[in-house]
Write an enzyme that holds these catalytic residues in place. Sequence first.
Site, PDB file in Angstrom:
ATOM      1  N   PRO A   2       0.806  -1.212   0.000  1.00 36.85           N
ATOM      2  CG  PRO A   2      -0.201  -1.174   2.101  1.00 36.85           C
ATOM      3  CD  PRO A   2       0.648  -1.994   1.219  1.00 36.85           C
ATOM      4  CD  GLU A   3       4.063   2.682  -3.636  1.00 42.03           C
ATOM      5  OE1 GLU A   3       4.151   3.793  -4.184  1.00 42.03           O
ATOM      6  OE2 GLU A   3       4.660   1.681  -4.034  1.00 42.03           O
ATOM      7  CE  LYS A  59       4.769   5.421   1.118  1.00 43.08           C
ATOM      8  NZ  LYS A  59       6.001   4.613   1.079  1.00 43.08           N
ATOM      9  NE  ARG A 263      12.888   0.547  -0.157  1.00 42.69           N
ATOM     10  CZ  ARG A 263      13.507   0.122   0.942  1.00 42.69           C
ATOM     11  NH1 ARG A 263      14.560  -0.666   0.850  1.00 42.69           N
ATOM     12  NH2 ARG A 263      13.081   0.486   2.127  1.00 42.69           N
TER      13      ARG A 263
END
Length: 275
Positions: A2-3, A59, A263
């Site tokens: 979830p962003e 978020k 990342r």
Amino acid sequence: MPELPEVETIVRSLKPKLLGRKITSARLLWQRTLVTPRPTEFSLRVRNCKFVEISRLGKFIVFGLETPRKAGSLRRAYLLLHLRMSGSLSLEHSANKLKVHDRAAFTLDNRYELRFNDIRKFGRLYFLDDHKEVTGKLGPDAILQTPTAEEFFLALHSRKVGLKSLLLDQSFLAGLGNIYVDESLWLAGAHPRKLSNRLTRQQSDTLRNSILKVLRRAIRFNGTDAGDGVVAFGRNTPKVYGRAGEPCKRCRTKIERIVVGQRGTHFCPKCQKPC
DNA sequence: CAAACTCCCTGTTAGC
DNA sequence: TGCTAACAGGGAGTTT
């Protein structure tokens, strides 16, 4: 994961079902989910609180509560939830069996329960008098507090960091995660390692617009319902994220995957000019 | 100030 | 087939 758009969708769907409801009791099923206060104080204080606001900042899901305290003491409190990697919320009847990865459950005054499920246990829950204790560290929300083009340009030039790292930094701009950063940079034609202070005003504007486009589109699609209760994925599939080796949707060049700031980062080496 | 690394976790997947 | 090790990722914290 979830962003901002996913959290926004969750908030919108929860709002009508939760506003005005009272918490009758809370269960913590994985202690470390709760950051503050201590579990005993938490269950004591959260009891009989009423949901009077449900919103989002970056978020974080912000649950505004009206506490049952009498005059003189605080009447307002906040429940803050960050879903991190694998967190999700559901509302179900309290008689239903708990799921394997349920970490917290709030029983409501209508026999339903707000349940927090989180496979990887990265999610974090806070009960605070003032949510700014936590959200105060965030930069402007990408959608709710979008910096003007001028502000965005100045902010980029106040730092000298690769764009990927900067856009992931929640104290710079709140809401973007790994997926939407890659998508925004691809749409803007900006290389993930390009230094923030090297963008021209025009490139800065393009990046800002791309971020907005990507997020708004995602919110729109997350909210769409196929009609049978199944969220219609497939129409907003990523353009670069997770597509290493596949042809770029714009120029057919092979999408590359590199690591930036620990990342996984996906980009088109032709559309997003190396710097 | 920026970058690199470590930790927290577990389901999935690559490799043997 | 069955096992293990590597990997994924958001964010806080520490070290370089």
